[in-house]
Design an enzyme around this catalytic site. Structure first.
Site, PDB file in Angstrom:
ATOM      1  N   LYS A   1       0.870  -1.187   0.000  1.00  0.00           N
ATOM      2  CA  LYS A   1       0.000   0.000   0.000  1.00  0.00           C
ATOM      3  C   LYS A   1       0.900   1.227   0.000  1.00  0.00           C
ATOM      4  O   LYS A   1       2.041   1.165   0.465  1.00  0.00           O
ATOM      5  CB  LYS A   1      -0.892   0.014   1.255  1.00  0.00           C
ATOM      6  CG  LYS A   1      -2.111   0.887   1.099  1.00  0.00           C
ATOM      7  CD  LYS A   1      -3.175   0.216   0.250  1.00  0.00           C
ATOM      8  CE  LYS A   1      -4.333   1.151  -0.050  1.00  0.00           C
ATOM      9  NZ  LYS A   1      -5.446   0.421  -0.702  1.00  0.00           N
TER      10      LYS A   1
ATOM     11  N   GLY B   1      -5.249   2.701  -7.643  1.00  0.00           N
ATOM     12  CA  GLY B   1      -5.922   3.799  -6.953  1.00  0.00           C
ATOM     13  C   GLY B   1      -6.456   3.401  -5.592  1.00  0.00           C
ATOM     14  O   GLY B   1      -6.430   2.235  -5.200  1.00  0.00           O
ATOM     15  N   ASP B   2      -6.910   4.365  -4.853  1.00  0.00           N
ATOM     16  CA  ASP B   2      -7.611   4.184  -3.568  1.00  0.00           C
ATOM     17  C   ASP B   2      -8.250   5.547  -3.282  1.00  0.00           C
ATOM     18  O   ASP B   2      -8.453   6.328  -4.225  1.00  0.00           O
ATOM     19  CB  ASP B   2      -6.618   3.750  -2.464  1.00  0.00           C
ATOM     20  CG  ASP B   2      -7.321   3.304  -1.176  1.00  0.00           C
ATOM     21  OD1 ASP B   2      -7.915   2.226  -1.169  1.00  0.00           O
ATOM     22  OD2 ASP B   2      -7.310   4.058  -0.180  1.00  0.00           O
TER      23      ASP B   2
HETATM   24  P1  NDP Z   1     -13.008   7.599  -3.128  1.00  0.00           P
HETATM   25  O1  NDP Z   1     -11.982   8.620  -2.838  1.00  0.00           O
HETATM   26  O2  NDP Z   1     -13.481   7.414  -4.502  1.00  0.00           O
HETATM   27  O3  NDP Z   1     -14.292   7.855  -2.197  1.00  0.00           O
HETATM   28  C1  NDP Z   1     -14.200   7.878  -0.814  1.00  0.00           C
HETATM   29  C2  NDP Z   1     -15.554   8.283  -0.270  1.00  0.00           C
HETATM   30  O4  NDP Z   1     -15.522   8.166   1.145  1.00  0.00           O
HETATM   31  C3  NDP Z   1     -15.904   9.745  -0.554  1.00  0.00           C
HETATM   32  O5  NDP Z   1     -17.297   9.867  -0.647  1.00  0.00           O
HETATM   33  C4  NDP Z   1     -15.349  10.452   0.674  1.00  0.00           C
HETATM   34  O6  NDP Z   1     -15.996  11.694   0.959  1.00  0.00           O
HETATM   35  C5  NDP Z   1     -15.688   9.449   1.758  1.00  0.00           C
HETATM   36  N1  NDP Z   1     -14.724   9.593   2.868  1.00  0.00           N
HETATM   37  C6  NDP Z   1     -13.375   9.503   2.800  1.00  0.00           C
HETATM   38  N2  NDP Z   1     -12.829   9.712   4.014  1.00  0.00           N
HETATM   39  C7  NDP Z   1     -13.865   9.919   4.855  1.00  0.00           C
HETATM   40  C8  NDP Z   1     -13.968  10.177   6.228  1.00  0.00           C
HETATM   41  N3  NDP Z   1     -12.872  10.280   7.000  1.00  0.00           N
HETATM   42  N4  NDP Z   1     -15.214  10.336   6.764  1.00  0.00           N
HETATM   43  C9  NDP Z   1     -16.327  10.225   5.986  1.00  0.00           C
HETATM   44  N5  NDP Z   1     -16.285   9.994   4.685  1.00  0.00           N
HETATM   45  C10 NDP Z   1     -15.083   9.836   4.111  1.00  0.00           C
HETATM   46  O7  NDP Z   1     -12.410   6.216  -2.524  1.00  0.00           O
HETATM   47  P2  NDP Z   1     -12.816   4.736  -2.882  1.00  0.00           P
HETATM   48  O8  NDP Z   1     -14.282   4.655  -3.118  1.00  0.00           O
HETATM   49  O9  NDP Z   1     -11.880   4.227  -3.903  1.00  0.00           O
HETATM   50  O10 NDP Z   1     -12.446   3.986  -1.531  1.00  0.00           O
HETATM   51  C11 NDP Z   1     -13.359   3.877  -0.443  1.00  0.00           C
HETATM   52  C12 NDP Z   1     -12.904   2.766   0.486  1.00  0.00           C
HETATM   53  O11 NDP Z   1     -12.836   1.530  -0.237  1.00  0.00           O
HETATM   54  C13 NDP Z   1     -11.525   2.932   1.109  1.00  0.00           C
HETATM   55  O12 NDP Z   1     -11.497   2.336   2.388  1.00  0.00           O
HETATM   56  C14 NDP Z   1     -10.638   2.124   0.173  1.00  0.00           C
HETATM   57  O13 NDP Z   1      -9.435   1.697   0.805  1.00  0.00           O
HETATM   58  C15 NDP Z   1     -11.549   0.947  -0.104  1.00  0.00           C
HETATM   59  N6  NDP Z   1     -11.237   0.205  -1.329  1.00  0.00           N
HETATM   60  C16 NDP Z   1     -11.221   0.799  -2.554  1.00  0.00           C
HETATM   61  C17 NDP Z   1     -10.956   0.052  -3.674  1.00  0.00           C
HETATM   62  C18 NDP Z   1     -11.038   0.636  -5.047  1.00  0.00           C
HETATM   63  O14 NDP Z   1     -10.940  -0.139  -6.009  1.00  0.00           O
HETATM   64  N7  NDP Z   1     -11.228   1.941  -5.207  1.00  0.00           N
HETATM   65  C19 NDP Z   1     -10.610  -1.382  -3.585  1.00  0.00           C
HETATM   66  C20 NDP Z   1     -10.750  -1.942  -2.258  1.00  0.00           C
HETATM   67  C21 NDP Z   1     -11.013  -1.141  -1.178  1.00  0.00           C
HETATM   68  P3  NDP Z   1     -15.227  13.083   0.624  1.00  0.00           P
HETATM   69  O15 NDP Z   1     -15.253  13.198  -0.854  1.00  0.00           O
HETATM   70  O16 NDP Z   1     -15.998  14.108   1.345  1.00  0.00           O
HETATM   71  O17 NDP Z   1     -13.818  12.915   1.170  1.00  0.00           O
END
Ligand code: NDP
Length: 449
Positions: free
Chosen positions: A126, A165-166
């Site tokens: 990571k 990405g993440d």
């Molecule tokens: P994005 O950046 O696309 O979206 C994240 C979302 O979560 C946004 O709506 C963001 O809101 C919200 N968010 C982030 N931090 C916080 C916080 N501290 N409190 C409340 N809301 C929050 O990320 P992803 O969708 O890619 O990832 C989301 C989760 O999924 C993470 O845990 C990631 O590690 C996991 N994941 C992602 C994968 C992927 O393929 N993308 C694969 C496997 C796991 P705002 O815009 O306001 O920050």
């Protein structure tokens, strides 16, 4: 608990006192694999657990860049190359102000197990930075990504380490990172990064993969317990990549999704979320979820206050935390159980606190653990690497079909492992055990390295 397991938890805690998220992830895995350790007395002599919790390599570096006002900013970059036991290091990059070593190590540690569950040849890693992409111009994002890659490039490669990405790193960022890598290396090495746009070597359906995969896993888990997802109410947190495509697949399966959120607040639409509008707000305008009300004034907006997540106070059958770590705590779990929740599916990494997971399991709620349930993203990344290697691209439907099979197999591995060790129905333990058994075997086979 086995004395050896306890000793490793204690020594890891002593060595990394401030790394709360990392220690939480280690505790969660080690306590659930205890029956396997108990059965294999040889693990202690081979230091299997000590080797499993210690990253092979941790890289931290300076990322200087210049903002639009001409000010030089210095961020911190990370890459934790946790394990290359069963394949090249593989795992995403996160750009978020909360990023620190503990969060990188927790995510890297989780990634080893997740990747092992996919059945594909990928190790665990990571990386990321405490850079905050929110409110930055495209030019600032590009300069940051170029500076980040100018250091990272020397540590990665398609057979070495393959980032993706993440949070905060989507198609735009991957594009800038890939461009800089290609320029420095003076070669097109498609498989060095995944999550690329299909026009220059990405896989179709990678964008949708994590959210879709979560629903495929959920479908299998519910079916094994004689429940259908059709006509169920679903609450989702987040409005990013995972949340949007989880919503899309849940709707396609006939469920009604009523909430989505961002870090400011949550929308509740009892008529069902208008996903086209959420996509427009989040993917095109990069706006706030509150703007949903401009078109749907009948929906409700609940501002986030303190640590409580308003998505979990809504009555629901299925809760899908898809935003970030520890966003569903014990209080939330109690509210969900009181409101009759049937299942919780972790789209985000470690979204439930330890206490919340224990409470949900004690109350016989079906829990789809992140390592297994959100593995569809990295599995599709591995399919992207395959396509880059064979220089041939699958259709969208072909990729989704492969993803569906992989998620179905992952659920089966979790179920079988939970039954084998007498914890049937506890898929959290099942996921950890299934992955650990495979990794421990590979570690034994490769000697002391
Ligand atoms: P994005 O950046 O696309 O979206 C994240 C979302 O979560 C946004 O709506 C963001 O809101 C919200 N968010 C982030 N931090 C916080 C916080 N501290 N409190 C409340 N809301 C929050 O990320 P992803 O969708 O890619 O990832 C989301 C989760 O999924 C993470 O845990 C990631 O590690 C996991 N994941 C992602 C994968 C992927 O393929 N993308 C694969 C496997 C796991 P705002 O815009 O306001 O920050």
């Amino acid at each position: 608990m086995n004395e050896y397991t306890k000793a490793v938890i204690d020594s890891t805690t002593e060595k990394n006192p401030a790394e709360t998220e990392y220690l939480q992830a280690v505790r969660e895995v080690l306590t659930t694999i205890d029956p396997v350790v108990e059965k294999h007395k040889e693990f202690k002599k081979l230091a299997i657990l000590e080797r499993m919790v210690e990253p092979e390599r941790t890289i931290m570096f300076r990322v200087p860049w210049v903002n639009d006002e001409g000010q030089t900013i210095v961020n911190r970059g990370f890459r934790v190359q946790f394990s290359s036991l069963i394949g090249p290091y593989k795992g995403g990059l996160r750009f978020h102000p909360s990023v620190n070593l503990s969060i990188m190590k927790f995510l890297g540690f989780e990634q080893i197990f997740k990747n092992a569950l996919t059945g594909l040849p990928i190790g665990g890693a990571k990386g990321g930075s405490n850079f905050n992409p929110k409110g930055k111009s495209d030019a600032e994002i590009m300069r940051f990504c170029q500076s980040f890659m100018t250091e990272l490039y020397r540590h990665i490669g398609h057979d070495v380490d393959v980032p993706a990405g993440d949070i905060g790193v989507g198609g735009r960022e991957i594009g800038y990172l890939f461009g800089q890598y290609r320029r420095i290396r003076d070669a097109y090495e498609g498989g060095v990064l995944t999550g690329k746009d299909p026009i220059y070597g990405g896989s179709l359906a990678r964008t949708e993969a994590t959210g879709y995969g979560l629903l495929f896993f959920m479908r299998e888990m519910l079916a094994a317990n004689n429940i259908s997802i059709k006509d169920k109410t679903v609450t989702i947190s987040g409005a990013g990549n995972v949340a949007i495509y989880a919503c899309e697949k849940a709707q396609a399966m006939g469920a009604k999704v009523v909430t989505m959120s961002d870090s400011n607040g949550c929308i509740y639409d009892e008529n069902g979320i208008d996903l086209a509008l959420v996509k427009e707000i989040k993917e095109v305008k990069r706006g706030r979820i509150k703007e949903y009300l401009d078109k749907h004034p009948e929906a409700k907006y609940i501002e986030k206050s303190g640590s409580a997540n308003p998505a979990w106070t809504t009555k629901t059958d299925i809760a899908l935390p898809c935003a970030t770590q520890n966003e569903l705590n014990l209080e939330d779990a109690k509210t969900l159980v009181k409101n009759g929740v049937l299942a919780v599916g972790e789209g985000a990494n470690m979204p439930c606190t330890e206490e919340a997971t224990i409470y949900l399991l004690e109350h016989k709620i079906l829990v789809a653990p992140a390592k297994a349930a959100n593995a569809g993203g990295v599995a599709t990344s591995a399919i992207e690497m395959t396509q880059n290697s064979i220089r041939y691209y699958y259709t969208f439907d072909e990729v989704v079909e492969k993803l569906d099979k992989i998620m179905t197999n992952i659920f089966k591995s979790c179920k079988d492992a939970s039954e084998k060790y007498g914890v049937a129905g506890n898929y959290v333990a099942g996921a950890n055990i299934a992955a650990f058994e495979k990794l421990a075997k590979a570690m034994e086979a490769q000697g002391v390295v």
